[in-house]
Design an enzyme around this catalytic site. Sequence first.
Site, mmCIF file in Angstrom:
data_model
loop_
_atom_site.group_PDB
_atom_site.id
_atom_site.type_symbol
_atom_site.label_atom_id
_atom_site.label_comp_id
_atom_site.label_asym_id
_atom_site.label_seq_id
_atom_site.Cartn_x
_atom_site.Cartn_y
_atom_site.Cartn_z
ATOM 1 N N LYS A 44 0.840 -1.213 0.000
ATOM 2 C CA LYS A 44 0.000 0.000 0.000
ATOM 3 C C LYS A 44 0.872 1.260 0.000
ATOM 4 O O LYS A 44 2.095 1.179 -0.045
ATOM 5 C CB LYS A 44 -0.965 -0.032 1.182
ATOM 6 C CG LYS A 44 -1.858 -1.296 1.210
ATOM 7 C CD LYS A 44 -2.876 -1.351 0.069
ATOM 8 C CE LYS A 44 -3.456 -2.736 -0.165
ATOM 9 N NZ LYS A 44 -4.487 -3.153 0.771
HETATM 10 C C1 LIG Z 1 -5.555 -4.244 1.047
HETATM 11 C C2 LIG Z 1 -7.008 -3.954 1.043
HETATM 12 C C3 LIG Z 1 -7.842 -4.270 2.122
HETATM 13 C C4 LIG Z 1 -7.402 -5.112 3.293
HETATM 14 O O1 LIG Z 1 -6.273 -4.682 3.920
HETATM 15 P P1 LIG Z 1 -5.325 -5.722 4.722
HETATM 16 O O2 LIG Z 1 -4.430 -4.816 5.484
HETATM 17 O O3 LIG Z 1 -4.608 -6.522 3.674
HETATM 18 O O4 LIG Z 1 -6.198 -6.561 5.587
HETATM 19 C C5 LIG Z 1 -9.156 -3.853 2.075
HETATM 20 N N1 LIG Z 1 -9.647 -3.191 1.011
HETATM 21 C C6 LIG Z 1 -8.887 -2.904 -0.066
HETATM 22 C C7 LIG Z 1 -9.498 -2.145 -1.201
HETATM 23 C C8 LIG Z 1 -7.554 -3.289 -0.096
HETATM 24 O O5 LIG Z 1 -6.811 -3.021 -1.177
#
Ligand SMILES: *Cc1c(COP(=O)(O)O)cnc(C)c1O
Length: 384
Positions: free
Chosen positions: A180
């Site tokens: 991210k």
């Molecule tokens: C990565 C992601 C999540 C979940 O996040 P995690 O930290 O991996 O649990 C939820 N929604 C979207 C759109 C994502 O890209």
Amino acid sequence: MLPYGRQSVTDEDVAAVVEALRSDWLTTGPQVDAFEADLAKWTGGVGVTSVSNGTAALHVAYAAAGVGPGDEVVVPPMTFVATASSAVALGAKIVFADVEDETFCLDPAAAAAAVTSRTKVVSAVDYAGHPADYDALRKSVEGSDALLLADAAHSIGGMYHGRPVGSLADLTTFSFFPTKNMTTAEGGAVAALDPAVLKRARRFRTIGQVRERDELRFPDEGGWYYEVHEFGLNYRLPDVLCALGRSQLRRLGEFVARRSALVARYDEALADLAGVAIPKRKAWAEPAWHLYPIRVLEGRRREVYDRMRAAGIGVQVNYIPVHWHPAFADLGYRRGSCPVAESFYAEQLSLPLYPDLSEADQDRVIDALRAALRAGSTRTAAAA
Ligand SMILES: *Cc1c(COP(=O)(O)O)cnc(C)c1O
């Protein structure tokens, strides 16, 4: 293999983690409050609670919104499955509403059509880092009791009409997974406009513990005493990881700018390339680009994906329409019900995008894409 996304970790990040490790706290120490205060500078001052990952953030946000058995939650299918499954975990029924055909974010008209008297939350997803159209989405929930949620796992640092992501919906969730826009290894956060909702979020994250004396049913029990009024879970983000998060936040502005510069380079190189379409952006958006999602035309996505992977380029597909997963299909959700998301999925391909991607490596991606498209068309020409 060049990854599609990856973290950028410096010696300062390492030093921040080591310092926290050597302190008196490993979890729930001073770094947690400090990280939440630093995050609130990015949400325009909207209060934030940290949580253990982005999926937990969604679970916490839905719980704080009061989602329970029989309630409906409106979700676009062009997202990671957790946007929907975390509400299912609370007993909600998911109502999928299709996306817009430029940004692939929740379509406000589709959302409005999906809202009923049972709708508790309408969840938008800032797909690829481009904010959804929150003013229009606000109108879609007007006249209902539904709260608006922004799944901003992709978009921390982005802006909508000059307003920061984190301040645009009643609830906003973040993920700090390594791919991210910034990372705490595993981690996430929830921002809430209403302090009462934020308080519920914090409590759900901390097993439902109530320690405020004026709220205890038996306030004179003793210093050790707390009560659980509503059930919660342990979704705390440790001090050590909050220290990493604070250090990463210092570079979030750079990360967003670097991602933007790489997106501009892709745009320029690929704008006139036959066989692909580049992502679009609304005039009102300053995206915090998390993905660079192209469309591979003429039914060639699978072939181009395989050729790029064979060339060592870790392209990715974001996302499999959520209602296609067997867990939803077994509940009666049908393919074909969200045609815009489904036709986008058929063509979608994410090219590598992360702050430490060098221009030389990006050129390698562009060359590999040109070669993959050429290879296919030569074969077609030869066959013709
Ligand atoms: C990565 C992601 C999540 C979940 O996040 P995690 O930290 O991996 O649990 C939820 N929604 C979207 C759109 C994502 O890209």
